[in-house]
Write a protein that holds these residues in place. Sequence first.
Motif, mmCIF file in Angstrom:
data_model
loop_
_atom_site.group_PDB
_atom_site.id
_atom_site.type_symbol
_atom_site.label_atom_id
_atom_site.label_comp_id
_atom_site.label_asym_id
_atom_site.label_seq_id
_atom_site.Cartn_x
_atom_site.Cartn_y
_atom_site.Cartn_z
ATOM 1 N N GLU A 35 -8.608 5.798 3.031
ATOM 2 C CA GLU A 35 -8.700 6.888 3.998
ATOM 3 C C GLU A 35 -7.309 7.443 4.304
ATOM 4 O OE1 GLU A 35 -10.668 7.839 8.349
ATOM 5 O OE2 GLU A 35 -9.532 5.998 8.062
ATOM 6 N N GLU A 36 -6.317 6.553 4.390
ATOM 7 C CA GLU A 36 -4.953 6.997 4.664
ATOM 8 C C GLU A 36 -4.410 7.818 3.499
ATOM 9 O OE1 GLU A 36 -3.445 6.602 7.458
ATOM 10 O OE2 GLU A 36 -4.804 5.192 8.442
ATOM 11 N N ILE A 37 -4.745 7.414 2.287
ATOM 12 C CA ILE A 37 -4.301 8.158 1.111
ATOM 13 C C ILE A 37 -4.960 9.538 1.089
ATOM 14 C CG2 ILE A 37 -4.222 8.162 -1.416
ATOM 15 C CD1 ILE A 37 -4.333 5.114 -1.288
ATOM 16 N N ILE A 38 -6.251 9.590 1.400
ATOM 17 C CA ILE A 38 -6.968 10.866 1.459
ATOM 18 C C ILE A 38 -6.332 11.783 2.501
ATOM 19 C CG2 ILE A 38 -9.168 11.952 2.095
ATOM 20 C CD1 ILE A 38 -10.554 9.482 0.862
ATOM 21 N N ASN A 39 -6.007 11.227 3.665
ATOM 22 C CA ASN A 39 -5.388 12.029 4.717
ATOM 23 C C ASN A 39 -4.061 12.630 4.258
ATOM 24 O OD1 ASN A 39 -7.480 11.480 6.464
ATOM 25 N ND2 ASN A 39 -6.423 9.790 7.487
ATOM 26 N N THR A 40 -3.288 11.846 3.507
ATOM 27 C CA THR A 40 -2.012 12.350 2.999
ATOM 28 C C THR A 40 -2.241 13.467 1.986
ATOM 29 O OG1 THR A 40 -0.900 10.223 3.337
ATOM 30 C CG2 THR A 40 0.100 11.738 1.751
ATOM 31 N N ALA B 80 -17.045 2.889 1.983
ATOM 32 C CA ALA B 80 -17.414 3.976 2.897
ATOM 33 C C ALA B 80 -16.854 5.317 2.443
ATOM 34 C CB ALA B 80 -16.950 3.656 4.312
ATOM 35 N N VAL B 81 -15.621 5.338 1.908
ATOM 36 C CA VAL B 81 -15.009 6.615 1.530
ATOM 37 C C VAL B 81 -15.423 7.090 0.141
ATOM 38 C CG1 VAL B 81 -12.986 6.166 2.970
ATOM 39 C CG2 VAL B 81 -12.918 5.602 0.533
ATOM 40 N N ALA B 82 -16.209 6.305 -0.550
ATOM 41 C CA ALA B 82 -16.608 6.680 -1.910
ATOM 42 C C ALA B 82 -17.478 7.933 -1.907
ATOM 43 C CB ALA B 82 -17.372 5.537 -2.567
ATOM 44 N N ASP B 83 -17.177 8.839 -2.818
ATOM 45 C CA ASP B 83 -18.108 9.926 -3.126
ATOM 46 C C ASP B 83 -19.014 9.506 -4.272
ATOM 47 O OD1 ASP B 83 -17.015 12.008 -1.296
ATOM 48 O OD2 ASP B 83 -15.230 11.688 -2.516
ATOM 49 N N CYS C 22 0.832 -1.200 0.000
ATOM 50 C CA CYS C 22 0.000 0.000 0.000
ATOM 51 C C CYS C 22 0.870 1.254 0.000
ATOM 52 C CB CYS C 22 -0.911 -0.009 1.218
ATOM 53 S SG CYS C 22 -2.048 1.386 1.292
ATOM 54 N N ILE C 23 0.638 2.149 -0.960
ATOM 55 C CA ILE C 23 1.483 3.332 -1.108
ATOM 56 C C ILE C 23 1.357 4.312 0.049
ATOM 57 C CG2 ILE C 23 1.696 3.330 -3.607
ATOM 58 C CD1 ILE C 23 -0.646 5.226 -3.770
ATOM 59 N N CYS C 24 0.336 4.161 0.880
ATOM 60 C CA CYS C 24 0.188 5.122 1.974
ATOM 61 C C CYS C 24 0.891 4.649 3.242
ATOM 62 C CB CYS C 24 -1.290 5.361 2.266
ATOM 63 S SG CYS C 24 -2.186 3.874 2.740
ATOM 64 N N CYS C 25 1.512 3.461 3.193
ATOM 65 C CA CYS C 25 2.179 2.933 4.381
ATOM 66 C C CYS C 25 3.515 3.626 4.625
ATOM 67 C CB CYS C 25 2.401 1.433 4.232
ATOM 68 S SG CYS C 25 0.856 0.503 4.095
ATOM 69 N N VAL C 26 4.069 3.359 5.781
ATOM 70 C CA VAL C 26 5.365 3.897 6.194
ATOM 71 C C VAL C 26 5.386 5.418 6.026
ATOM 72 C CG1 VAL C 26 7.839 3.488 6.131
ATOM 73 C CG2 VAL C 26 6.303 1.768 5.203
ATOM 74 N N ALA C 27 4.446 6.053 6.694
ATOM 75 C CA ALA C 27 4.338 7.520 6.709
ATOM 76 C C ALA C 27 4.034 8.102 5.337
ATOM 77 C CB ALA C 27 5.609 8.136 7.271
ATOM 78 N N GLY C 28 3.530 7.254 4.428
ATOM 79 C CA GLY C 28 3.141 7.753 3.120
ATOM 80 C C GLY C 28 4.303 8.125 2.221
ATOM 81 N N LEU C 29 5.531 7.747 2.588
ATOM 82 C CA LEU C 29 6.689 8.184 1.810
ATOM 83 C C LEU C 29 6.719 7.639 0.384
ATOM 84 C CD1 LEU C 29 9.549 8.208 4.464
ATOM 85 C CD2 LEU C 29 8.394 10.154 3.413
ATOM 86 N N PRO D 266 -11.960 2.225 11.194
ATOM 87 C CA PRO D 266 -10.773 2.786 10.552
ATOM 88 C C PRO D 266 -9.556 1.892 10.763
ATOM 89 C CG PRO D 266 -11.329 4.012 12.535
ATOM 90 C CD PRO D 266 -12.480 3.086 12.274
ATOM 91 N N GLN D 267 -8.766 1.760 9.692
ATOM 92 C CA GLN D 267 -7.620 0.859 9.727
ATOM 93 C C GLN D 267 -6.345 1.616 10.072
ATOM 94 O OE1 GLN D 267 -8.026 -2.666 9.037
ATOM 95 N NE2 GLN D 267 -10.032 -1.863 9.551
#
Length: 358
Positions: A118-123, A163-166, A82-89, A223-224
């Motif tokens: 959700e993690e990607i959105i947060n980043t 859930a996160v879908a618009d 997942c690209i959003c892992c490890v602080a999203g780096l 939330p994960q």
Amino acid sequence: MSDPLIATNPAPGNSAGRSLIPTNIVTGFLGVGKTTAVRHLLSIKPADEVWSVLVNEFGEIGIDGALLKDVNAHVREVPGGCICCVAGLPMKMALNMLIAKTKPDRILIEPTGLGHPEEIINTLTGEYYDTVLDLRATITLVDARKLSDERYNSNANFNDQIAVADVLVANKTDLASADDRAKFDALVAQFQPPKAAAFAISQGQVQLEWLDYPRAAHQLKHPQHHAAQAQVAGRNNPLSPQRELYNAAISLPEGQEFLRRENAGQGFYSCGWMFQPQIRFDFNQVFGWLSGLSLVRAKAVLNTDQGLFMFNAEQGVLSVNQLPQEIELDLADSRIELIDDQPIDGDSYESVLLGCRI
């Protein structure tokens, strides 16, 4: 043709600040058709616009990036989790490169089917990117046939993506039953506040105007918090080789006919191979082998004695498509990726695969 189910708000035009880059996440679970949808969007995008695509795959051997080689867009691939892992780096590094080098008019982000949007959105809405990107609707594709399958509807990632879908999109409706469609309609109706829009389509026919629906804040039931778990699964798990934080491309060492890479995390396992371009496979043997697999997902782009083909197998159902000549001329290798919710015996599968060589 798309079949609109609900549209509570009209899709706006590009009214946001012109200095910000319109950006969309196109998500959905394994095998739902995200790459097909992205290819379709790129085929109908305005001819005078520069689009960039960030693709992420769970497996270490990137295949989706190869399938986007012939599209009129800049593509950056981040395989291996997942690209959003490890602080999203990994995502930040790849995204920064795309923005700096391509100066896009729009960015599409296709996360792995096992990712947590959700993690990607947060980043993307956090510090720095809030002054660079105009994050618009998250498009979530759903295979309505899976809504009654306990393996899917009890999966936290599957539910979080919905859930996160618009804009919630039922894809592959040409394969769905009336009961499947009714389940999707019921799913759409249960959301309060409602989704901005929902549609039913086939073959990934997502429309451009859907990208410009507004993004809303969504509250997840479960939330994960997976960054630490993913780091363990991806970097420290013995099933996954040590890799650099940003692994945008895997290449074969000189003189080596093929390589194998494995990954594990979030209850899933992957095993993939890359072969030198001069190696050819017997189409009929590959077809028979992949048709009998009962894995969660198998996908491949293989040079065969009958041409270059894409193989997609999901829970024992195999689809095969010959790829355009533009890809065949540009493809440098053959690739195959197996994904399952049980450990994969790479040696056994490798033996069968090598037996399919010509």
